[in-house]
Write an enzyme that holds these catalytic residues in place. Sequence first.
Site: not given
Ligand SMILES: Nc1ncnc2c1ncn2[C@@H]1O[C@H](COP(=O)(O)OP(=O)(O)O)[C@@H](O)[C@H]1O
Ligand SMILES: [Mg+2]
Length: 233
Positions: A172, A189
């Site tokens: 992804d 992600d």
């Molecule tokens: N470990 C992290 N530290 C800081 N920000 C994070 C972290 N993990 C995710 N994020 C933020 O949260 C958003 C969503 O997380 P993500 O894992 O991509 O989930 P999804 O896209 O499935 O909603 C990311 O785009 C990023 O901005």
């Molecule tokens: Mg994401």
Amino acid sequence: MVRNSREEWKTRAEVFDAFTERVLIKLSSQKHFDGLSSIVSPGKEAVVFAAAKGEEFVAVKIYKLETAKFSKMYDYIRVDPRYQRVQNRKRQVIFKWAEREYNNLLLMREAGISVPMPITHRDNIIVMEFIGHDQLASPLLAHNAPENPEDFAEETFRQLEVITKAGFVHGDLSEFNIINHDERPVFIDFSHMAPLKAPNSDFLLERDVKNVCRYFSKIGIDKDPETVLKELS
Ligand SMILES: Nc1ncnc2c1ncn2[C@@H]1O[C@H](COP(=O)(O)OP(=O)(O)O)[C@@H](O)[C@H]1O
Ligand SMILES: [Mg+2]
């Protein structure tokens, strides 16, 4: 960051069912964090929070139990040779999905990829290192182009190669799942990441490479996806 707004209340209402509240209490009683502070990302399937832990912050990713697209998740996870025994039952699929993301983060950490350090997971929740400064998450690459596109691209393609060499495909990957943390890429992600021996891995790898090449070509770095794919295989 969404704060004190109607959207924030809506997001909180969608994610905080009684079950999830109990899991959060368990994780907090195990001292993984003190309490949730602010919403970093109000996603459709998962909400990411910054949670205080003493003077620091950790990231808490909570998969929604109700609105999650679990049948899509099931289609993806069941072809991963590591998860073939997952049954098509909503909660089990969501819990395994979170577990797989946690395990994938561990594997990537061991392979030397720059990812948030996974701390723990339980049911529909993953706790990991917070990528940012204090409570402020570093921006996604999509929202903050690198100052030096050439260096950033080189590092991104190098990490892509390490993931492939370790025998995996992110699945992804795009500028929306790469954080620009102080001008260095941090991949996030990992819920889609599958071994290269999964039957859909060619499709996933091609999609990842095309997404990344498309992004970098927009900021002046031209890489041919076919050539990159050949180099990776
Ligand atoms: N470990 C992290 N530290 C800081 N920000 C994070 C972290 N993990 C995710 N994020 C933020 O949260 C958003 C969503 O997380 P993500 O894992 O991509 O989930 P999804 O896209 O499935 O909603 C990311 O785009 C990023 O901005
Ligand atoms: Mg994401």
